[in-house]
Design an enzyme around this catalytic site. Sequence first.
Site, mmCIF file in Angstrom:
data_model
loop_
_atom_site.group_PDB
_atom_site.id
_atom_site.type_symbol
_atom_site.label_atom_id
_atom_site.label_comp_id
_atom_site.label_asym_id
_atom_site.label_seq_id
_atom_site.Cartn_x
_atom_site.Cartn_y
_atom_site.Cartn_z
ATOM 1 N N HIS A 109 1.223 -0.014 -9.958
ATOM 2 C CA HIS A 109 1.880 1.492 -9.872
ATOM 3 C C HIS A 109 2.524 1.647 -11.158
ATOM 4 C CE1 HIS A 109 0.890 1.701 -5.416
ATOM 5 N NE2 HIS A 109 -0.065 1.613 -6.014
ATOM 6 N N CYS A 136 8.412 11.010 -28.169
ATOM 7 C CA CYS A 136 7.576 9.727 -28.071
ATOM 8 C C CYS A 136 7.863 8.819 -29.243
ATOM 9 C CB CYS A 136 6.138 10.192 -27.816
ATOM 10 S SG CYS A 136 4.802 8.849 -27.900
ATOM 11 N N THR A 176 4.703 -5.340 2.033
ATOM 12 C CA THR A 176 4.165 -3.881 1.893
ATOM 13 C C THR A 176 3.672 -3.432 3.374
ATOM 14 O OG1 THR A 176 2.402 -2.650 0.749
ATOM 15 C CG2 THR A 176 2.130 -4.902 1.049
HETATM 16 C C1 BJW Z 1 10.388 -6.290 4.171
HETATM 17 C C2 BJW Z 1 11.728 -6.372 4.186
HETATM 18 C C3 BJW Z 1 12.156 -7.620 3.958
HETATM 19 C C4 BJW Z 1 11.557 -4.391 4.535
HETATM 20 N N1 BJW Z 1 11.500 -8.832 3.755
HETATM 21 N N2 BJW Z 1 9.638 -7.295 4.208
HETATM 22 C C5 BJW Z 1 -7.075 8.560 2.962
HETATM 23 C C6 BJW Z 1 -7.511 7.475 3.108
HETATM 24 C C7 BJW Z 1 -7.413 6.479 2.134
HETATM 25 C C8 BJW Z 1 -6.767 6.920 0.992
HETATM 26 C C9 BJW Z 1 -6.294 8.201 0.758
HETATM 27 C C10 BJW Z 1 -6.205 9.022 1.787
HETATM 28 N N3 BJW Z 1 -5.853 10.335 1.311
HETATM 29 C C11 BJW Z 1 -5.440 9.869 0.046
HETATM 30 C C12 BJW Z 1 -5.422 8.666 -0.415
HETATM 31 C C13 BJW Z 1 -5.388 8.195 -1.462
HETATM 32 C C14 BJW Z 1 -3.785 7.839 -1.986
HETATM 33 C C15 BJW Z 1 -3.396 7.214 -0.449
HETATM 34 O O1 BJW Z 1 -2.922 6.066 -0.184
HETATM 35 N N4 BJW Z 1 -2.561 7.977 0.443
HETATM 36 C C16 BJW Z 1 -1.844 7.516 1.642
HETATM 37 C C17 BJW Z 1 -0.994 8.472 1.886
HETATM 38 C C18 BJW Z 1 -2.945 7.666 2.930
HETATM 39 N N5 BJW Z 1 -3.532 6.817 -2.665
HETATM 40 C C19 BJW Z 1 -3.694 7.237 -4.139
HETATM 41 O O2 BJW Z 1 -3.540 8.534 -4.434
HETATM 42 C C20 BJW Z 1 -3.806 5.956 -5.182
HETATM 43 N N6 BJW Z 1 -4.651 6.307 -6.149
HETATM 44 C C21 BJW Z 1 -6.094 6.236 -5.783
HETATM 45 O O3 BJW Z 1 -6.597 6.305 -4.601
HETATM 46 O O4 BJW Z 1 -6.853 6.699 -6.772
HETATM 47 C C22 BJW Z 1 -8.110 6.827 -6.462
HETATM 48 C C23 BJW Z 1 -8.904 5.215 -6.368
HETATM 49 C C24 BJW Z 1 -10.240 5.329 -5.704
HETATM 50 C C25 BJW Z 1 -10.720 3.989 -5.759
HETATM 51 C C26 BJW Z 1 -10.155 3.065 -5.969
HETATM 52 C C27 BJW Z 1 -8.924 3.045 -6.671
HETATM 53 C C28 BJW Z 1 -8.202 4.078 -6.802
HETATM 54 C C29 BJW Z 1 -2.411 6.215 -5.876
HETATM 55 C C30 BJW Z 1 -1.116 5.587 -5.067
HETATM 56 C C31 BJW Z 1 0.131 5.934 -5.820
HETATM 57 C C32 BJW Z 1 1.382 5.186 -4.861
HETATM 58 N N7 BJW Z 1 2.477 5.557 -5.755
HETATM 59 C C33 BJW Z 1 3.791 5.227 -5.312
HETATM 60 C C34 BJW Z 1 4.698 5.708 -6.013
HETATM 61 C C35 BJW Z 1 4.991 4.830 -7.096
HETATM 62 C C36 BJW Z 1 6.159 5.009 -8.197
HETATM 63 C C37 BJW Z 1 7.190 4.905 -7.745
HETATM 64 O O5 BJW Z 1 7.901 3.905 -7.280
HETATM 65 O O6 BJW Z 1 7.873 6.075 -7.263
HETATM 66 O O7 BJW Z 1 3.915 3.695 -5.145
HETATM 67 S S1 BJW Z 1 3.953 5.858 -3.458
HETATM 68 C C38 BJW Z 1 4.786 4.316 -2.948
HETATM 69 O O8 BJW Z 1 4.088 3.652 -1.905
HETATM 70 C C39 BJW Z 1 5.022 3.315 -4.282
HETATM 71 C C40 BJW Z 1 4.521 2.068 -3.318
HETATM 72 O O9 BJW Z 1 3.936 1.003 -4.474
HETATM 73 C C41 BJW Z 1 3.591 2.324 -2.252
HETATM 74 C C42 BJW Z 1 3.721 1.477 -1.188
HETATM 75 O O10 BJW Z 1 4.825 1.216 -0.685
HETATM 76 P P1 BJW Z 1 5.332 -0.163 -0.041
HETATM 77 O O11 BJW Z 1 5.475 -1.210 -1.213
HETATM 78 O O12 BJW Z 1 4.487 -0.665 1.062
HETATM 79 O O13 BJW Z 1 6.891 -0.136 0.810
HETATM 80 P P2 BJW Z 1 7.014 0.790 2.312
HETATM 81 O O14 BJW Z 1 8.502 1.280 2.024
HETATM 82 O O15 BJW Z 1 5.882 1.627 2.691
HETATM 83 O O16 BJW Z 1 6.834 -0.551 3.029
HETATM 84 C C43 BJW Z 1 7.808 -1.468 2.644
HETATM 85 C C44 BJW Z 1 7.474 -2.849 3.671
HETATM 86 O O17 BJW Z 1 8.591 -3.745 3.399
HETATM 87 C C45 BJW Z 1 7.655 -2.620 5.120
HETATM 88 O O18 BJW Z 1 6.319 -3.181 5.762
HETATM 89 C C46 BJW Z 1 8.833 -3.298 5.689
HETATM 90 O O19 BJW Z 1 8.429 -4.144 6.784
HETATM 91 C C47 BJW Z 1 8.702 -4.304 4.679
HETATM 92 N N8 BJW Z 1 10.182 -4.929 4.260
HETATM 93 N N9 BJW Z 1 12.306 -5.051 4.327
HETATM 94 C C48 BJW Z 1 10.074 -8.437 4.020
HETATM 95 N N10 BJW Z 1 13.564 -7.920 3.705
#
Ligand code: BJW
Length: 233
Positions: A109, A136, A176
């Site tokens: 990401h 840039c 995650t």
């Molecule tokens: C602990 C802890 C401790 C706490 N010890 N653990 C419907 C179905 C399927 C997909 C889609 C859909 N509608 C839309 C989509 C696609 C969309 C998507 O997924 N949407 C969802 C809302 C459903 N995805 C996209 O658009 C992606 N691109 C894409 O799909 O392109 C097309 C493609 C097609 C085919 C193949 C490949 C690609 C792009 C997604 C971009 C996400 N961007 C972000 C922002 C990045 C920049 C920034 O940082 O600002 O990425 S969003 C945000 O979420 C960030 C993260 O990387 C990502 C995941 O979050 P993460 O890391 O899981 O954090 P949390 O807060 O959710 O969870 C924290 C976890 O930690 C929890 O489980 C806690 O329990 C745990 N925890 N403390 C251990 N101490």
Amino acid sequence: MAAPRSIVILTGAGISAESGIDTFRSAGGLWEQHRVEDVATPEGFARNPDLVLNFYDMRRAALAAVEPNPAHRALARLEREFAGELLLITQNVDDLHERGGSGQVLHMHGELKSALCQSCETRSPWHGTMIERPPCPVCRAPTLRPDVVWFGEMPYQMGRIYQALETCDLFVSIGTSGAVYPAAGFVQEARAAGSRTLELNLEPSEGSRMFHETRLGPASVVVPEWVDEVLGS
Ligand code: BJW
């Protein structure tokens, strides 16, 4: 299970939580402080670039005040001492894996400390702010944006990731929520290819049922324990 020969690790915001970086979806997390549509989509950036540039400038600056924790360091030790193949994929845009000692990190990401030029598409290392529209370093156009992957954009290096998921014999997901694709689907890809799957998390993720095994606890505890186990120490 037999000792793994090829491991793919996916990390998320939970691995950096104990370093003091907010996760996205926890209570009080980033998505309670900001609307996702405003700060993490290309449309939000087009509507209000100052808001988005400021959001990422603040998060980039905040990296100076945090340190890697034992979970980052344990994965760096695994990279140094594991005799097989290892791919560390992170969804995180922070640099704590690198500062914890990992040499090879795939930031699917993007990275806070990188700028993407919207004119020449070059990715450049970036440590300062972007709000003042600096040029840039390559083409001099004042068109830099944070080099991060927003909703609707394609994450980096998906070909390499899917290839590794096809051939690994252990897939480990750390800190995650399993709420964001394509990363949330990696467990199914790995399982379908015959890999064993392990989740390390504070609480079960959305896709927890898909893992062969889940170990619950803070990353700073469960990750070093798991690394000790893999390295037989
Ligand atoms: C602990 C802890 C401790 C706490 N010890 N653990 C419907 C179905 C399927 C997909 C889609 C859909 N509608 C839309 C989509 C696609 C969309 C998507 O997924 N949407 C969802 C809302 C459903 N995805 C996209 O658009 C992606 N691109 C894409 O799909 O392109 C097309 C493609 C097609 C085919 C193949 C490949 C690609 C792009 C997604 C971009 C996400 N961007 C972000 C922002 C990045 C920049 C920034 O940082 O600002 O990425 S969003 C945000 O979420 C960030 C993260 O990387 C990502 C995941 O979050 P993460 O890391 O899981 O954090 P949390 O807060 O959710 O969870 C924290 C976890 O930690 C929890 O489980 C806690 O329990 C745990 N925890 N403390 C251990 N101490």
